[in-house]
Each structure stands twice: as C-alpha cells, then as structure tokens.
Motif scaffolding. Structure first.
Motif, PDB file in Angstrom:
ATOM      1  N   MET A   1      57.306  60.245  33.059  1.00 30.64           N
ATOM      2  CA  MET A   1      56.349  59.363  33.731  1.00 30.64           C
ATOM      3  C   MET A   1      55.458  58.703  32.682  1.00 30.64           C
ATOM      4  O   MET A   1      54.969  59.354  31.767  1.00 30.64           O
ATOM      5  N   THR A   2      55.234  57.403  32.827  1.00 28.24           N
ATOM      6  CA  THR A   2      54.406  56.680  31.873  1.00 28.24           C
ATOM      7  C   THR A   2      53.015  56.455  32.445  1.00 28.24           C
ATOM      8  O   THR A   2      52.823  56.431  33.661  1.00 28.24           O
ATOM      9  N   GLY A   3      52.050  56.287  31.544  1.00 32.43           N
ATOM     10  CA  GLY A   3      50.666  56.049  31.954  1.00 32.43           C
ATOM     11  C   GLY A   3      50.457  54.588  32.314  1.00 32.43           C
ATOM     12  O   GLY A   3      51.397  53.793  32.334  1.00 32.43           O
ATOM     13  N   PRO A   4      49.209  54.245  32.579  1.00 33.74           N
ATOM     14  CA  PRO A   4      48.908  52.857  32.929  1.00 33.74           C
ATOM     15  C   PRO A   4      49.224  51.927  31.758  1.00 33.74           C
ATOM     16  O   PRO A   4      49.090  52.295  30.596  1.00 33.74           O
ATOM     17  N   VAL A   5      49.639  50.719  32.088  1.00 33.33           N
ATOM     18  CA  VAL A   5      49.973  49.712  31.085  1.00 33.33           C
ATOM     19  C   VAL A   5      48.676  49.036  30.635  1.00 33.33           C
ATOM     20  O   VAL A   5      47.864  48.624  31.456  1.00 33.33           O
ATOM     21  N   THR A   6      48.492  48.937  29.327  1.00 31.08           N
ATOM     22  CA  THR A   6      47.299  48.308  28.772  1.00 31.08           C
ATOM     23  C   THR A   6      47.552  46.811  28.592  1.00 31.08           C
ATOM     24  O   THR A   6      48.533  46.426  27.948  1.00 31.08           O
ATOM     25  N   PRO A   7      46.680  45.977  29.143  1.00 29.50           N
ATOM     26  CA  PRO A   7      46.851  44.535  28.965  1.00 29.50           C
ATOM     27  C   PRO A   7      46.724  44.137  27.492  1.00 29.50           C
ATOM     28  O   PRO A   7      45.968  44.745  26.731  1.00 29.50           O
ATOM     29  N   VAL A   8      47.456  43.117  27.118  1.00 29.99           N
ATOM     30  CA  VAL A   8      47.422  42.561  25.769  1.00 29.99           C
ATOM     31  C   VAL A   8      46.502  41.344  25.791  1.00 29.99           C
ATOM     32  O   VAL A   8      46.617  40.489  26.670  1.00 29.99           O
ATOM     33  N   LEU A   9      45.586  41.264  24.822  1.00 24.19           N
ATOM     34  CA  LEU A   9      44.723  40.094  24.704  1.00 24.19           C
ATOM     35  C   LEU A   9      45.402  39.084  23.787  1.00 24.19           C
ATOM     36  O   LEU A   9      45.936  39.436  22.740  1.00 24.19           O
ATOM     37  N   ARG A  10      45.344  37.820  24.214  1.00 21.39           N
ATOM     38  CA  ARG A  10      45.894  36.739  23.397  1.00 21.39           C
ATOM     39  C   ARG A  10      45.136  35.454  23.698  1.00 21.39           C
ATOM     40  O   ARG A  10      44.415  35.358  24.696  1.00 21.39           O
ATOM     41  N   GLU A  11      45.314  34.481  22.831  1.00 21.03           N
ATOM     42  CA  GLU A  11      44.677  33.185  23.020  1.00 21.03           C
ATOM     43  C   GLU A  11      45.137  32.552  24.332  1.00 21.03           C
ATOM     44  O   GLU A  11      46.329  32.586  24.657  1.00 21.03           O
ATOM     45  N   MET A  12      44.192  31.983  25.082  1.00 22.09           N
ATOM     46  CA  MET A  12      44.555  31.254  26.294  1.00 22.09           C
ATOM     47  C   MET A  12      45.156  29.904  25.889  1.00 22.09           C
ATOM     48  O   MET A  12      44.641  29.234  25.001  1.00 22.09           O
ATOM     49  N   ARG A  13      46.234  29.537  26.557  1.00 25.05           N
ATOM     50  CA  ARG A  13      46.887  28.259  26.300  1.00 25.05           C
ATOM     51  C   ARG A  13      46.968  27.481  27.608  1.00 25.05           C
ATOM     52  O   ARG A  13      46.701  28.013  28.686  1.00 25.05           O
ATOM     53  N   TRP A  14      47.400  26.211  27.530  1.00 24.24           N
ATOM     54  CA  TRP A  14      47.387  25.343  28.716  1.00 24.24           C
ATOM     55  C   TRP A  14      48.245  25.910  29.837  1.00 24.24           C
ATOM     56  O   TRP A  14      47.917  25.743  31.011  1.00 24.24           O
ATOM     57  N   TRP A  15      49.342  26.596  29.506  1.00 21.01           N
ATOM     58  CA  TRP A  15      50.220  27.119  30.555  1.00 21.01           C
ATOM     59  C   TRP A  15      49.608  28.305  31.292  1.00 21.01           C
ATOM     60  O   TRP A  15      50.134  28.738  32.296  1.00 21.01           O
ATOM     61  N   ASP A  16      48.478  28.806  30.792  1.00 26.23           N
ATOM     62  CA  ASP A  16      47.769  29.896  31.475  1.00 26.23           C
ATOM     63  C   ASP A  16      46.798  29.384  32.540  1.00 26.23           C
ATOM     64  O   ASP A  16      46.258  30.178  33.310  1.00 26.23           O
ATOM     65  N   ILE A  17      46.548  28.088  32.561  1.00 25.76           N
ATOM     66  CA  ILE A  17      45.503  27.567  33.452  1.00 25.76           C
ATOM     67  C   ILE A  17      45.790  27.891  34.912  1.00 25.76           C
ATOM     68  O   ILE A  17      44.888  28.342  35.628  1.00 25.76           O
ATOM     69  N   ASP A  18      47.010  27.693  35.400  1.00 24.49           N
ATOM     70  CA  ASP A  18      47.282  27.963  36.817  1.00 24.49           C
ATOM     71  C   ASP A  18      47.070  29.430  37.197  1.00 24.49           C
ATOM     72  O   ASP A  18      46.383  29.710  38.183  1.00 24.49           O
ATOM     73  N   PRO A  19      47.629  30.408  36.449  1.00 24.97           N
ATOM     74  CA  PRO A  19      47.351  31.793  36.821  1.00 24.97           C
ATOM     75  C   PRO A  19      45.872  32.172  36.645  1.00 24.97           C
ATOM     76  O   PRO A  19      45.337  32.958  37.433  1.00 24.97           O
ATOM     77  N   VAL A  20      45.204  31.599  35.667  1.00 24.04           N
ATOM     78  CA  VAL A  20      43.773  31.856  35.491  1.00 24.04           C
ATOM     79  C   VAL A  20      42.993  31.278  36.667  1.00 24.04           C
ATOM     80  O   VAL A  20      42.077  31.913  37.200  1.00 24.04           O
ATOM     81  N   LEU A  21      43.380  30.074  37.103  1.00 21.21           N
ATOM     82  CA  LEU A  21      42.720  29.459  38.266  1.00 21.21           C
ATOM     83  C   LEU A  21      42.872  30.317  39.514  1.00 21.21           C
ATOM     84  O   LEU A  21      41.933  30.454  40.300  1.00 21.21           O
ATOM     85  N   ALA A  22      44.048  30.895  39.707  1.00 23.38           N
ATOM     86  CA  ALA A  22      44.277  31.760  40.876  1.00 23.38           C
ATOM     87  C   ALA A  22      43.331  32.955  40.834  1.00 23.38           C
ATOM     88  O   ALA A  22      42.718  33.309  41.853  1.00 23.38           O
ATOM     89  N   LEU A  23      43.189  33.568  39.666  1.00 28.08           N
ATOM     90  CA  LEU A  23      42.281  34.712  39.523  1.00 28.08           C
ATOM     91  C   LEU A  23      40.830  34.270  39.671  1.00 28.08           C
ATOM     92  O   LEU A  23      40.023  34.945  40.331  1.00 28.08           O
ATOM     93  N   GLU A  24      40.496  33.124  39.103  1.00 27.73           N
ATOM     94  CA  GLU A  24      39.145  32.563  39.212  1.00 27.73           C
ATOM     95  C   GLU A  24      38.760  32.365  40.681  1.00 27.73           C
ATOM     96  O   GLU A  24      37.661  32.732  41.104  1.00 27.73           O
ATOM     97  N   ARG A  25      39.667  31.807  41.467  1.00 24.05           N
ATOM     98  CA  ARG A  25      39.374  31.534  42.885  1.00 24.05           C
ATOM     99  C   ARG A  25      39.271  32.820  43.695  1.00 24.05           C
ATOM    100  O   ARG A  25      38.523  32.881  44.668  1.00 24.05           O
ATOM    101  N   GLU A  26      40.028  33.845  43.279  1.00 23.83           N
ATOM    102  CA  GLU A  26      39.944  35.140  43.959  1.00 23.83           C
ATOM    103  C   GLU A  26      38.607  35.822  43.669  1.00 23.83           C
ATOM    104  O   GLU A  26      37.978  36.382  44.563  1.00 23.83           O
ATOM    105  N   LEU A  27      38.162  35.757  42.408  1.00 16.28           N
ATOM    106  CA  LEU A  27      36.951  36.464  41.997  1.00 16.28           C
ATOM    107  C   LEU A  27      35.668  35.687  42.286  1.00 16.28           C
ATOM    108  O   LEU A  27      34.632  36.292  42.543  1.00 16.28           O
ATOM    109  N   PHE A  28      35.730  34.376  42.206  1.00 13.81           N
ATOM    110  CA  PHE A  28      34.537  33.535  42.372  1.00 13.81           C
ATOM    111  C   PHE A  28      34.801  32.435  43.392  1.00 13.81           C
ATOM    112  O   PHE A  28      34.757  31.246  43.062  1.00 13.81           O
ATOM    113  N   PRO A  29      35.096  32.793  44.641  1.00 10.98           N
ATOM    114  CA  PRO A  29      35.537  31.784  45.616  1.00 10.98           C
ATOM    115  C   PRO A  29      34.522  30.672  45.875  1.00 10.98           C
ATOM    116  O   PRO A  29      34.922  29.548  46.159  1.00 10.98           O
ATOM    117  N   GLU A  30      33.244  30.971  45.758  1.00 13.15           N
ATOM    118  CA  GLU A  30      32.243  29.963  46.100  1.00 13.15           C
ATOM    119  C   GLU A  30      31.894  29.039  44.943  1.00 13.15           C
ATOM    120  O   GLU A  30      31.394  27.947  45.165  1.00 13.15           O
TER     121      GLU A  30
END
Length: 172
Positions: A1-30
């Motif tokens: 059994m493996t433990g929790p997966v640790t997220p990798v930090l990396r530079e944000m690029r233009w192709w990340d905007i859509d998934p970041v926007l989805a998270l942004e709207r979930e966390l800060f809807p107003e």
C-alpha cells in the motif's frame, strides 16, 4: 500500500489556465479571477524583465495530473505582493499552502525584494495563521475590499531578511 501522493510544484504555464480557472471558481465563486487576469499575469512571468512568479501544484500522473493548488507573486522595486494562493479543499491541512508560500518567498528573494505584502479576508483565519507562521504581521485593514459582501481585508507584511529563503529553483 502506498501513502498519499505529494503534489509537484512547477512553473505555471498558459496551458494551466483552464484547470486553474476551474479551481479558482470552486474556491472563490464570488470573486474569481478571469481568464484574462491570469493571461496578463503570466505575460509578465517569463524573460529577462519578468516581474511575476506563478506556480502550480500538480499531482504526478502519467500524461500530467490534476492541479490541486496555485500561487502567484508580483514584484515592483523592493516590494512584492502575494497575488493569490489557493489549495483544493481535499488538500487542506497537508502543508501545501506552506510549500506554495515558500516558493513565492524564494521568488521575492530572487527579485531582491525587501518586503512582501498581502491581503487576506478578515474571516479567513486559516490563511492568517499560515502567514503568521511565516512571519507576516498585520499592518492595516482595507474596509470593504472583498466584493460582493463588503468583507474587510487584513493587510499583512513580511520584511525579508537577506538570503532568508534557501532552496532549489523550480524549472518549467
């Protein structure tokens, strides 16, 4: 059994905007940022005259994983401003916010900033505690800063000691 997966930090690029926007709207809807706001910030994040640093936290998976956090910093002269830090609900309490903030402070050091400023909702005690652990101190309040709802912002400042944040750079 493996433990929790640790997220990798990396530079944000233009192709990340859509998934970041989805998270942004979930966390800060107003008061979520727009696609254009992220594009504008990323336009200043590369090259010799870069004044921004944006990173994402991505779960490592084949072909790219889910983005579970992101953060951004803007610099101007000797001052930097934390523009945003966000962590997906299912990663709260894992230390990811601290890892993202550490990366922003590394960037502030690289930009040779003497201080880092940020605003935080007065009702966001979780974020305030994170910032205080890193040495940020309250310096003022901006009345009605967050809309809608007319919620005040706590303004916090960190004086950056020379060579205070050590670590390796992230390459994207």
């Amino acid at each position: 059994m493996t433990g929790p997966v640790t997220p990798v930090l990396r530079e944000m690029r233009w192709w990340d905007i859509d998934p970041v926007l989805a998270l942004e709207r979930e966390l800060f809807p107003e008061d979520a940022w727009s696609r254009g706001m992220f594009w504008s910030e990323l336009a200043h994040a590369r090259g010799p005259g870069a004044t921004r640093r944006y990173v994402v936290a991505e779960l490592p998976q084949d072909g790219g994983g889910r983005i579970v956090g992101y953060a951004g910093l803007a610099s101007s002269g000797e001052q930097a401003d934390v523009q945003t830090i966000a962590v997906a609900h299912d990663h709260w309490g894992t230390g990811l916010g601290g890892r993202l903030l550490t990366e922003l402070l590394r960037a502030a050091t690289a930009f040779e900033c003497a201080e880092v400023m940020l605003e935080c909702r007065v009702d966001n005690v979780r974020a305030q505690k994170l910032y205080e652990r890193f040495g940020f101190e309250p310096v003022g309040v901006r009345r009605g800063y967050y809309q809608p709802g007319n919620v005040d912002a706590l303004v916090m400042r960190l004086t950056v000691p020379e060579n205070s944040v050590q670590g390796t750079d992230i390459h994207g």
